[in-house]
Write an enzyme that holds these catalytic residues in place. Structure first.
Site, PDB file in Angstrom:
ATOM      1  N   LEU A 107       0.860  -1.190   0.000  1.00  0.00           N
ATOM      2  CA  LEU A 107       0.000   0.000   0.000  1.00  0.00           C
ATOM      3  C   LEU A 107       0.891   1.235   0.000  1.00  0.00           C
ATOM      4  CD1 LEU A 107      -2.694  -1.039   2.612  1.00  0.00           C
ATOM      5  CD2 LEU A 107      -3.216  -0.280   0.294  1.00  0.00           C
ATOM      6  N   SER A 108       0.617   2.183  -0.889  1.00  0.00           N
ATOM      7  CA  SER A 108       1.348   3.445  -0.873  1.00  0.00           C
ATOM      8  C   SER A 108       0.900   4.292   0.314  1.00  0.00           C
ATOM      9  CB  SER A 108       1.108   4.208  -2.177  1.00  0.00           C
ATOM     10  OG  SER A 108       1.673   3.528  -3.278  1.00  0.00           O
ATOM     11  N   ALA A 109       1.660   5.331   0.595  1.00  0.00           N
ATOM     12  CA  ALA A 109       1.323   6.230   1.696  1.00  0.00           C
ATOM     13  C   ALA A 109       0.018   6.965   1.399  1.00  0.00           C
ATOM     14  CB  ALA A 109       2.451   7.234   1.913  1.00  0.00           C
TER      15      ALA A 109
END
Length: 361
Positions: free
Chosen positions: A63-65
């Site tokens: 998951l990206s930020a």
């Protein structure tokens, strides 16, 4: 990548911080972020990290930020009825939020390299549809995920209004991505450590705008023996919804609108229990020194210290007064009005279940 905003105590708190920092700027993007709890896409045992503005990876799951996803959602300029392609769709978190905005007449496709991640995304999508309280508040375009390398998409594939690539794109792959975009469409992808928004203005012209400095892992290029043919990725077909499915969409929309009108006509206001605010620390500048090469340079940085006792006391008094005020207001238990409307219809139970998407609550 991340750390641009403070960690939240829960999903709503995280969204508040993203709004305050101007990463979330439009109401429709805010609603999509609040509707889907980021923590639901974390593995058990890792949820405590879900509301930090940091990327997360476990095996192939990534998951990206939150600050990256919010910039992407804003840059895509989503509208109902658009077609969307997610290259490197991962857990499906972003695709599901997109589906809440483009609605039932949109197209929502994702390509993911790892089969186990596609299975994870499908599981999370099913949990959202079956269990989320938010599902009945929106008209939804369900994402369709396929396994494959997004650099091996069939050359005769259809084009999309909006495209996002969740991995670093090399310059020599930029044109490959652009070809998948319709005229007037928007492509958002990281190129050379910049999250970039590309708008196709004609058959052969594009406009580019850098959004944010980022660091993404590069796209994985498929390795194969000399002369071996690539495994071509066939994107899901763009299909017309069945009359039965269209009827369900229309019935649910009509009942939702009626429920909203009834609530407004009765002057009903749903109140939730007061949530105590966290005490915020005051920042003050201090002098420090940093090494630049062989030089010692003075630099101003910010440090946090606790507020004065009298300020804390004023805040505590204000909170107590607010709690006393809200205690005098009747708190109405939130009811799923759409569900109640469907259950009250003079229809066979099997048809009611279909209208409810077989949800049990």
């Amino acid at each position: 990548m991340g750390g641009a905003v403070s960690a939240g105590e829960d999903n709503d708190d995280l969204i508040d911080n993203l709004k305050e920092a101007q990463y979330i700027r439009t109401e429709k993007v805010e609603q999509a972020f609040r509707a889907i709890d980021r923590g639901d896409y974390y593995l058990d045992g890792y949820r405590d990290s879900a509301y930090k503005d940091l990327a997360w990876k476990h095996g192939n799951i990534h998951l990206s930020a939150p600050c990256i996803y919010s910039e992407v959602m804003e840059a895509l300029k989503l509208q109902p009825g658009l077609s969307f392609l997610n290259l490197g769709s991962g857990t499906g978190y972003l695709s599901t939020m997109v589906g809440l905005i483009i609605g039932p007449y949109g197209v929502n496709h994702g390509v993911e390299l790892h089969k186990d991640v596609v299975e994870y995304a499908r599981q999370k999508l099913d949990e959202f549809i079956k269990n989320s309280d938010s599902f009945d508040k929106f008209e939804f375009c369900e994402p369709v995920f396929v396994v494959g390398n997004c650099l091996e998409i069939s050359t005769d594939s259809h084009q999309y209004d909006r495209i996002y690539c969740g991995a670093g794109v090399q310059k020599d792959h930029e044109n490959y991505m652009k070809v998948l975009l319709k005229i007037g469409g928007i492509l958002v992808m990281p190129i050379e450590d910049q999250l970039t928004q590309i708008t196709r203005t004609s058959q052969s012209t594009w406009e580019s705008k850098n959004i944010l400095a980022v660091s993404f892992a590069p796209l994985v290029q498929q390795s194969r023996a000399e002369g071996e043919k690539p495994d071509t990725v066939q994107l899901p077909p763009v299909t017309v919804r069945s009359l039965q499915d269209l009827s369900r969409v229309y019935i649910r929309r009509t009942l939702r609108n009626l429920a909203n009108q009834d609530s407004q006509g009765n002057g009903m206001v749903q109140r939730v229990p007061h949530k105590r605010k966290r005490r915020r620390c005051r920042r003050r500048p201090i002098n420090t020194y940093v090494f630049v090469g062989n030089q010692l340079i003075p630099q101003m940085v910010e440090s946090e210290e606790e507020e004065h006792a009298d300020e804390e006391q004023k805040e505590a008094v204000a909170e107590e007064e607010e709690e006393r005020d809200i205690g005098d207001i009747e708190i109405i238990k939130q009811v799923n009005e759409l569900r109640e409307q469907i259950l009250a219809l003079p229809l066979p139970e099997s048809l009611k279940a279909y209208l409810l998407y077989y949800r049990e609550k």
